[in-house]
Structures are given as C-alpha cells and as structure tokens.
Scaffold this motif. Structure first.
Motif, short mmCIF file in Angstrom:
data_model
loop_
_atom_site.label_atom_id
_atom_site.label_comp_id
_atom_site.label_asym_id
_atom_site.label_seq_id
_atom_site.Cartn_x
_atom_site.Cartn_y
_atom_site.Cartn_z
N ILE A 178 0.84 -1.20 0.00
CA ILE A 178 0.00 0.00 0.00
C ILE A 178 0.88 1.25 0.00
O ILE A 178 0.64 2.20 -0.76
N TYR A 179 1.89 1.24 0.84
CA TYR A 179 2.80 2.40 0.91
C TYR A 179 3.51 2.61 -0.42
O TYR A 179 3.66 3.74 -0.90
N LYS A 180 3.96 1.51 -1.02
CA LYS A 180 4.62 1.60 -2.32
C LYS A 180 3.67 2.22 -3.35
O LYS A 180 4.07 3.09 -4.13
N ASP A 181 2.41 1.78 -3.33
CA ASP A 181 1.43 2.31 -4.29
C ASP A 181 1.20 3.80 -4.08
O ASP A 181 1.07 4.56 -5.05
N PRO A 190 9.51 6.75 -7.45
CA PRO A 190 9.89 5.34 -7.50
C PRO A 190 10.53 4.92 -6.18
O PRO A 190 11.29 5.69 -5.58
N VAL A 191 10.24 3.71 -5.72
CA VAL A 191 10.77 3.25 -4.45
C VAL A 191 11.26 1.81 -4.58
O VAL A 191 10.95 1.11 -5.54
N VAL A 192 12.02 1.39 -3.58
CA VAL A 192 12.52 0.02 -3.48
C VAL A 192 11.95 -0.58 -2.21
O VAL A 192 11.97 0.07 -1.16
N VAL A 211 10.20 0.64 2.89
CA VAL A 211 10.08 1.27 1.57
C VAL A 211 11.15 2.36 1.52
O VAL A 211 11.13 3.28 2.35
N GLU A 212 12.09 2.24 0.58
CA GLU A 212 13.23 3.14 0.51
C GLU A 212 13.20 3.95 -0.79
O GLU A 212 12.82 3.44 -1.85
N GLY A 213 13.59 5.20 -0.69
CA GLY A 213 13.68 6.06 -1.86
C GLY A 213 15.07 6.64 -1.98
O GLY A 213 15.85 6.64 -1.02
N LEU A 214 15.39 7.14 -3.17
CA LEU A 214 16.67 7.80 -3.40
C LEU A 214 16.38 9.23 -3.83
O LEU A 214 15.74 9.46 -4.85
N PHE A 396 7.56 10.64 -12.65
CA PHE A 396 7.98 9.31 -12.20
C PHE A 396 9.15 8.80 -13.04
O PHE A 396 10.15 8.32 -12.50
N ASP A 397 9.02 8.91 -14.35
CA ASP A 397 10.07 8.40 -15.24
C ASP A 397 11.38 9.15 -15.04
O ASP A 397 12.47 8.56 -15.08
N ARG A 398 11.29 10.45 -14.81
CA ARG A 398 12.49 11.25 -14.59
C ARG A 398 13.20 10.81 -13.30
O ARG A 398 14.43 10.65 -13.27
N ALA A 399 12.42 10.60 -12.24
CA ALA A 399 13.00 10.17 -10.97
C ALA A 399 13.53 8.75 -11.07
O ALA A 399 14.58 8.43 -10.48
#
Length: 477
Positions: A178-181, A190-192, A211-214, A396-399
């Motif tokens: 859910i968090y990823k969505d 975008p997340v991992v 949930v990790e982001g950069l 999203f695509d740029r990130a």
C-alpha cells in the motif's frame, strides 16, 4: 523574490530555502518542531485521504489513543524501551504537582494499544483485530530537518493482532505494498521495497519491511515501514486469547506507519531550481488561472472568462484558483506559482480572448519548446485531464531514470566504500549476514537500507565469504 540556493551544488541549502519560500512550513518557537502551513498541510491531507481509504480496505478501523503514556508501559518490553529511550520526552508535573508516575509523550503507541488489546482480545473469535490512528508523535531528535526529521511529526500508525505468524506477515507485506502504491501512484516517486537487517529493525520487531527512496542528491530516505513484532511483545502486556483447541496463546502482532516525511520526499525528488513541483494527483491546486490585462475594460471581460473557466474545471473536480491580485505583476505571479509547484498555469490575455484560447504552461516540462501550448477554451478540460496523467508519468520516469543512473553494482568494500562519501547512490552488494561485516560500513557513513530478494553477487562485500542475499547500501538521511 529570494533566490534559491543552487540545487546541484548546495542541495541541503536549496531544500531549506524552497520549503520556506513555497510556504510549506514556517519556523516554530519550540526547539526541533516546525509549523506546517496551510499549503503544506493541504498536500498532507490529500495523501492522508488516499492512504486512509487503502488502509480501511484491509479491514482496519480508525481509533484514537492518548498522547501521554505511563512510563512503566514502555519498560515492559526491553528492546522497545532501549530503542526509544534517547528520544523520549517525559512529563513529570501536572496541575502544579509532581506526578506519581512520569508520563511519556508517545514516540509510538504500541505499548498503550497492546494494553488495550489485553482487554479486547479474549478468544480466537476476536481475531484478527486491526486498528489505526492518525496522530502526532514526539521523538526528541538532536538534528532536525523539516518533514524529514523533527521532534514532532504527523503520521498514521496501524496495529493489528493475528492468530498466526503467517497472517501477521501477510498483513505487514500488504501494508508495505500500500505504501509503495501511494508513493508511486500518487506522489510519482519510484521506491525500493525490502526487509531491514537486524540492526536496522524497529525496536521490538522480529521483522521490518521497508520502503526506501533515493533523493535527488543521491542519499537514501526511509519512506515508511511495516513490522511484524516479536512474539514476546504482546506477551509482555498480557495479551492472550483462548485458541480453538482451548489453550492460551499470544497473538502475532504488526505495526506500520506513514508520516509527513512523504512531503519532504516529494520536494527532494521532484523539485528544481524554480521551486517545488507537486504531482497533479496530490496537488492542492492543480491549475492556476492568471488573467492578463492593461485596461479596466480588459480586466472585466478577461476576469469574467477566467471565472467561467474556473467553474467549468471545478465541475470536473479539477482543483483550480484564479489569481486576481491587482498588486502583483503577471511575471511575479508566474514566479510565485512556479515556486509553489502548481502543475499547470493557464494564462488569458486580450489576444487569447479574441481567439477563444488560453496559454497552457506545464510546470514539469523541461523542454522550453514544449512547455507552452495554445489550447481552445472548449478543449481545456480534456487537455488538462490528459496532461495530469502525462505530468505524473513524466515526473515518475524522470525520478526513476535518476535512480537507475545512481544504482551501482559493488563487490568489495575497499573499492566502493571510499566512493560512498563523494558519489552518493544505491550500492548493491552481496552480504554474508554477519553483523561484524555490516558494522564496517559505518566508517564510510553507509548503512544497509534493505535486504533484496534477488542474489546476483556471490560473495560478501566485506569478508568475501559466500553471500546469503543481495543488499542495498547507501548514505541516508
């Protein structure tokens, strides 16, 4: 107009500049805390609304628990109190008198919620029990950054109890999804996803799903987490139920939380030198209409057309404002709304009125040749609805492209460790699972962000023993 620090060379200063200039936050007289201004809070409300629906769809119900928790509650679970002790704010006096027992300002609510679970759960028929609360928590952070880390922040915290470990794992993984969505489908980030190492787990958890982001500067940010708590946790609070076979059992419990850190993540992922960029699906204002005129006669006719257009857009549930401020020039208005990251600007001037058109400006478009379009007024609604999805995909695509460009395959700590400090990003490596090897990352200010399900590296990054699984390593906020 205050100039923002350079985003590429002074990212931390840029972040501080932009969150204040765009009116997301303001300073607070209380150390380590920040005022979330209406614009920033409106973004949080839009996130909250979407997330609340998804949480309720799992059968979880909202409730509310007290801000103040007896100190003895936190001492019932050793790892929990050990993990939070340095961050606790404690109330020792109330009503002009010293309290018989100090009260802790909640850093999280597991302890008081499981105190109540012990009352509410008596039989297997009472399970699963799923509650969530939207609240504030206090953790006495020494180094603070608005939204990212502060002494007080807003969040939701869910707490559930289940008959089996498998059910608890399923619940925690569902929340992680859910968090990823929310991050990817609402915030265009975008997340991992993965599992935390033992040293990075939540205090008192047996398993932590993260949930990790950069961020744009290549530093990792822990976006949110979901936990399967150690079986001893509910037992510490006397949470027991009569199982179907008549025996007394302790349930398996989960907790999960999503915070206002998400607003900071949005700023650090999508912002540019002109300000923040708010993805359309979460933007409080999706469209700003700016009338442009010189004479009083032009003002009347153009303002009327702007108001008519506003009503048409609102009828299609598009969030829109008309900027009728006569004290500010059109150029200053353009700057201000770009700074606040409103996805689309519509300009209407005398020539546009004659041609029955508007000038549409896409805030997220970097190509100047594509940034502006001339749209017939009767086609604006459809153009906007299509553009909102395009902007979301564009962001999203740029990130995602940025994340991929900063995702490195790494073999030996001696090789990639020195690069961590100067070349931020995700470093994927193998790991034997040893805490001693993990500890060696600290000399390079790196941490294991999560364990990955894949295994492409055969040897541990430190000791060269056989790798059990791949991990992501990064410097983090």
């Amino acid at each position: 107009m205050n100039k923002l620090s350079d985003i590429n060379t002074h990212f931390a200063e840029w972040y501080q500049d932009v969150i204040y200039a765009s009116e997301l936050v303001d300073e607070s007289p209380t150390r380590g805390t920040f005022i979330i201004r209406p614009y920033g809070y409106a973004i949080w409300e839009n996130i909250q609304s979407a997330l609340d629906k998804k949480i309720k769809a799992t059968g979880t119900q909202n409730a509310y628990f007290p801000l103040l928790i007896p100190q003895s509650f936190l001492q019932k679970e050793a790892k929990h109190i050990e993990g939070f002790a340095p961050e606790l704010a404690v109330v020792t006096h109330g009503g002009g008198k010293e309290l018989e027992e100090p009260l802790v300002v909640r850093p999280t609510s597991e302890t008081i919620i499981y105190h109540m679970f012990a009352r509410w759960i008596k039989s297997w028929r009472d399970l699963p029990l799923k509650v969530n609360q939207w609240a504030n928590v206090v953790r006495w952070e020494l180094r603070t950054r608005p939204f990212v880390r502060s002494a007080e922040f807003l969040w939701q915290e869910g707490h559930t109890a289940h008959e089996t470990l498998e059910e608890a794992i399923e619940m925690a993984r569902a929340e992680q999804q859910i968090y990823k969505d929310i991050y990817q489908d609402l915030l265009a980030i975008p997340v991992v996803t993965g599992v935390k190492s033992e040293s990075e787990r939540f205090a008192g958890a047996e398993r932590t799903y993260t949930v990790e982001g950069l961020m744009r500067d290549g530093k990792a940010l822990q976006m949110c987490t979901a936990h399967v708590l150690a079986h001893s946790f509910p037992a510490s609070f006397g949470v027991q139920y009569q199982a179907k076979d008549g025996t007394l059992q302790s349930p398996w419990c989960t907790s999960f939380g999503f915070t206002t850190r998400s607003v900071g993540a949005m700023v650090m992922t999508h912002g540019d030198q002109n300000g923040i960029i708010v993805p359309p699906r979460v933007a409080p204002t999706q469209v700003v209409i700016i009338p442009i005129y010189k004479t009083d006669q032009e003002k009347v006719s153009i303002s009327q057309k702007a108001e008519q257009l506003k009503q048409q857009l609102e009828a299609q549930n598009i969030r829109v404002v008309v900027d009728l401020d006569d004290q500010t020039s059109p150029g200053a208005k353009f700057y201000a709304w770009e700074l606040k990251g409103v996805p689309v600007r519509l300009e209407i001037g005398p020539k546009d009125l004659e041609k029955n058109q508007v000038v549409l400006v896409n805030r997220a478009e970097e190509d100047k040749a594509k940034k502006k379009q001339f749209i017939p007024i009767d086609g604006v609604v459809q153009a906007l609805q299509e553009l909102f999805d395009r902007i979301h995909t564009m962001l999203f695509d740029r990130a995602l492209a940025r994340m991929k460009s900063q995702w490195y395959q790494a073999d030996k700590l001696d090789d990639f460790g020195p690069k961590l400090d100067a070349n931020n990003g995700f470093y994927q490596a193998g790991w034997c699972g040893s805490a001693a090897c993990e500890e060696k990352l600290k000399q390079f200010k790196g941490t294991i962000r999560c364990l990955l399900e894949e295994q492409t590296h055969k040897n541990c990054f430190s000791c060269a023993q056989a790798s059990k699984q791949d991990i992501l390593i990064a410097k983090a906020y």
